[in-house]
Design a protein around this motif. Structure first.
Motif, PDB file in Angstrom:
ATOM      1  N   HIS A  22      -7.814   1.695  -5.015  1.00 19.99           N
ATOM      2  CA  HIS A  22      -8.611   2.628  -4.326  1.00 19.99           C
ATOM      3  C   HIS A  22      -7.604   3.285  -3.660  1.00 19.99           C
ATOM      4  CE1 HIS A  22     -11.917  -0.640  -4.019  1.00 19.99           C
ATOM      5  NE2 HIS A  22     -11.453  -1.362  -4.533  1.00 19.99           N
TER       6      HIS A  22
ATOM      7  N   ARG B  96       0.470  -0.641  -0.339  1.00 13.45           N
ATOM      8  CA  ARG B  96      -0.354   0.005   0.282  1.00 13.45           C
ATOM      9  C   ARG B  96       1.087   1.093   0.075  1.00 13.45           C
ATOM     10  NH1 ARG B  96      -5.931  -0.583   3.541  1.00 13.45           N
ATOM     11  NH2 ARG B  96      -5.916  -3.388   2.700  1.00 13.45           N
TER      12      ARG B  96
ATOM     13  N   ARG C 290      -2.366   5.077 -11.574  1.00 12.08           N
ATOM     14  CA  ARG C 290      -3.365   5.827 -11.833  1.00 12.08           C
ATOM     15  C   ARG C 290      -2.603   7.270 -11.503  1.00 12.08           C
ATOM     16  NH1 ARG C 290      -8.793   6.115  -9.005  1.00 12.08           N
ATOM     17  NH2 ARG C 290      -8.712   3.572  -8.894  1.00 12.08           N
TER      18      ARG C 290
ATOM     19  N   VAL D 243      -3.437   3.830  -0.888  1.00  6.07           N
ATOM     20  CA  VAL D 243      -3.931   3.367  -2.276  1.00  6.07           C
ATOM     21  C   VAL D 243      -3.451   1.913  -2.532  1.00  6.07           C
ATOM     22  CG1 VAL D 243      -3.251   3.344  -4.636  1.00  6.07           C
ATOM     23  CG2 VAL D 243      -2.458   5.712  -3.082  1.00  6.07           C
ATOM     24  N   TYR D 244      -4.603   0.963  -2.033  1.00  5.66           N
ATOM     25  CA  TYR D 244      -4.002   0.140  -2.238  1.00  5.66           C
ATOM     26  C   TYR D 244      -4.945  -0.634  -3.468  1.00  5.66           C
ATOM     27  CZ  TYR D 244      -8.759  -0.309  -0.047  1.00  5.66           C
ATOM     28  OH  TYR D 244     -10.369  -0.150   0.666  1.00  5.66           O
TER      29      TYR D 244
ATOM     30  N   GLU E 166      -8.316   5.629  -0.965  1.00  5.19           N
ATOM     31  CA  GLU E 166      -9.424   6.246   0.231  1.00  5.19           C
ATOM     32  C   GLU E 166      -8.716   7.285   1.402  1.00  5.19           C
ATOM     33  OE1 GLU E 166     -10.580   2.555   1.326  1.00  5.19           O
ATOM     34  OE2 GLU E 166     -11.484   2.306  -0.035  1.00  5.19           O
TER      35      GLU E 166
ATOM     36  N   GLU F 275      -7.648  -3.591  -4.678  1.00  2.00           N
ATOM     37  CA  GLU F 275      -8.310  -5.234  -4.177  1.00  2.00           C
ATOM     38  C   GLU F 275      -8.665  -5.495  -5.192  1.00  2.00           C
ATOM     39  OE1 GLU F 275     -11.383  -4.508  -1.478  1.00  2.00           O
ATOM     40  OE2 GLU F 275     -10.277  -4.231  -0.179  1.00  2.00           O
TER      41      GLU F 275
ATOM     42  N   THR G 114      -7.598  -3.958  -8.954  1.00  2.03           N
ATOM     43  CA  THR G 114      -8.303  -2.322  -9.170  1.00  2.03           C
ATOM     44  C   THR G 114      -7.853  -1.853  -7.613  1.00  2.03           C
ATOM     45  OG1 THR G 114     -10.264  -3.302  -9.966  1.00  2.03           O
ATOM     46  CG2 THR G 114     -10.451  -0.943 -10.116  1.00  2.03           C
TER      47      THR G 114
END
Lengths: 242, 269
Positions: free
Chosen positions: A238, A196, A214, A230-231, A240, A233, A236
């Motif tokens: 994510h 992460r 991204r 940022v991780y 948050e 899952e 994709t």
């Protein structure tokens, strides 16, 4: 796969593709290392099971015999003798794993944790070989300036100051930035999907976990100014708040 | 032992030579023996800004190659006896500058001088690398706009990794930010980065803010370091810069628009 032999195969038409698929395999949980006793029980079981075990790939679970010396050549021979195909072991100690590998058995994921035992930033109890085990986390205390590159090989990266636009920080494990992240951050560089990225202020030009990335344009600008993670899952990315 | 100061930026045209000349003159006026060296081989202009372009006989490359000694090449400033200029070569190639050669010249200069100012060329190529390699202090000249800030940031990274202090793990170069061509009106309108905006990205000790000023062009045309123009805001700001460098605690001026209150309107400024 289409067998279209008239097509050019040298200019890039793929010959195969690699994919991840799940299979359920019979597990032989070993409770003891007395191979004669094992042989007797195995004979009984196979007789009862009819043709079930014939040419069946089987995984050997070593959790109950942790630390004991397992005579793999004997065990493998026994299993093959009954028509089983031993394909791998799991839950073994590093020594047991080495012995298994010497018999060309795969070392498979420990069923308890969901993560593959070779990767992972936190040390799962007792798995990973000591030599390549968690290398020291790389600590950077000064700002990472534009054009600089930092790579935390085999571990995590912790940066205590800002990462400027035009800088590139990379880690095989996690990346923690206790300030603004304005450059590029690539975690899980060797493929660790559990890695992460954490930062106090996400203004990165590009973020990536295990190759899934991204760019800034596709990161909502409203997410700036607060601690973010940022991780990955389900393949994709994510992004948050923490 | 002399203190070696590099005036650098990365970006071109931000005010390195103007700053080198001003700081060198400022230090010399305060009684310190100061030498200022032009590292821009082939595109020299320190000699123009210092007003000694008609007195150049030998240059930096001549000294490195042993074709002349320092005494023959150094030009004494007519306004201040503590100040000397070592001009760059205009005809030679940039490759003429070697690390060893530059090191030797700086070593020689160190014997007789308190401060050596290295006026760096723009970019991050050889000239700029030579200018910063032996530095003890770095004044990073930045304009309050995005490309200059990014280039300065890049230069800071290079100072932190490719200087001799970095390579020998000695105490790092002391880095200072000098914000030049600052226009408070444009900052207020949001057209220009503010001091805070720049500091957020560069996070450096602020040596000074030089306001945009017509006096700079006038001074360079006259071959005079702008610090000698004591009436101009730029000149005064550079004087503050020299003071701060020497350890004085001076408030930053010229950051705000002058406020015209009622009192001033009646009684004039």
């Amino acid at each position: 796969m289409s067998a279209n032999f008239s097509q050019h195969t040298t200019t890039g038409a793929p010959q195969f593709e690699l994919k991840a698929r799940t299979f359920t395999l019979p597990l032989l949980r070993l409770f003891g290392t007395d191979m004669e006793a094992v042989a007797r029980q195995l004979s009984e079981k196979v007789a009862q099971a009819g043709g079930f075990f014939h040419n069946a790939p089987v995984v050997i679970d070593l959790k109950e015999v942790s630390g004991a010396e397992v005579a793999f050549p004997l065990l493998v021979g026994l299993m093959r003798g009954h028509g089983m195909i031993p394909v791998g072991v799991r839950g073994g100690t590093p020594d047991q794993n080495s012995a298994a590998e010497a018999m060309e058995l795969a070392v498979l994921a420990d069923g308890r944790s969901q993560r593959p035992e070779i990767q992972g930033a936190g040390p799962p109890a007792g798995s990973v070989k000591a030599i390549s085990a968690i290398e020291a986390t790389k600590l950077v205390t000064k700002p990472v300036r534009s054009g600089q590159r930092v790579y935390a090989r085999g571990g995590d990266l912790v940066v205590l100051a800002q990462v400027s636009s035009g800088a590139e920080i990379m880690a095989d494990g996690h990346i923690h930035v206790y300030a603004a992240l304005r450059g590029r951050a690539l975690a899980g560089l060797k493929g660790n999907q559990e890695a992460r990225i954490f930062c106090q202020d996400l203004q990165a030009e590009l973020v990536s976990v295990a190759g899934h990335y991204r760019i800034s344009e596709n990161i909502d600008a409203r997410l700036r100014g607060r601690p973010m993670q940022v991780y990955l899952e389900e393949r994709t990315l994510h992004i948050e708040g923490i | 032992m002399a203190r070696i100061i590099v005036v650098t930026s990365g970006k071109g045209g931000v005010g390195k030579t103007t700053t080198s000349a001003a700081i060198a003159m400022g230090l010399a006026l305060r009684g310190h023996r100061t030498a200022v060296i032009d590292f821009d081989v082939g595109l020299r202009n320190l000699d123009l800004i210092m007003g000694c372009e008609r007195r150049v006989v030998y240059d930096f490359v001549n000294v490195i190659n042993g074709e002349a000694n320092l005494n023959q090449a150094l030009i004494k400033d007519r306004r201040c006896e503590n100040l000397f200029v070592l001009p760059a070569s205009q005809t030679r190639e940039k490759d003429s500058l070697t690390k060893e050669g530059v090191g030797r010249v700086l070593e020689d200069l160190s014997q007789g001088f308190d401060y050596i100012i290295c006026d760096s060329p723009a970019g991050i190529e050889r000239g700029a690398m030579m200018a910063m390699y032996y530095a003890d202090d770095a004044v990073v000249v930045t304009n309050p706009e995005v490309s200059s800030v990014r280039d300065s940031d890049r230069m800071l990274g290079i100072l932190a990794s490719k200087s001799r202090r970095a390579e020998t793990s000695a105490a790092p170069i002391r880095e200072y930010l000098l914000l030049s061509r600052y226009a408070p009106e444009r900052v207020r309108r949001g057209e220009m980065l503010s001091v805070e905006d720049v500091q957020e990205i560069l996070a450096l000790e602020l040596l000074g803010v030089i306001p945009e000023s017509k006096a700079v062009l006038t001074a360079s045309n006259a071959g005079m370091p702008v610090i000698l123009d004591r009436e101009s805001n730029a000149g005064r700001a550079y004087a503050d810069v020299v003071g701060r460098y020497l350890g004085e605690s001076l408030p930053h001026r010229f950051l705000e628009l002058p406020k015209k209150g009622l009192f001033n309107r009646f009684f004039g400024e």
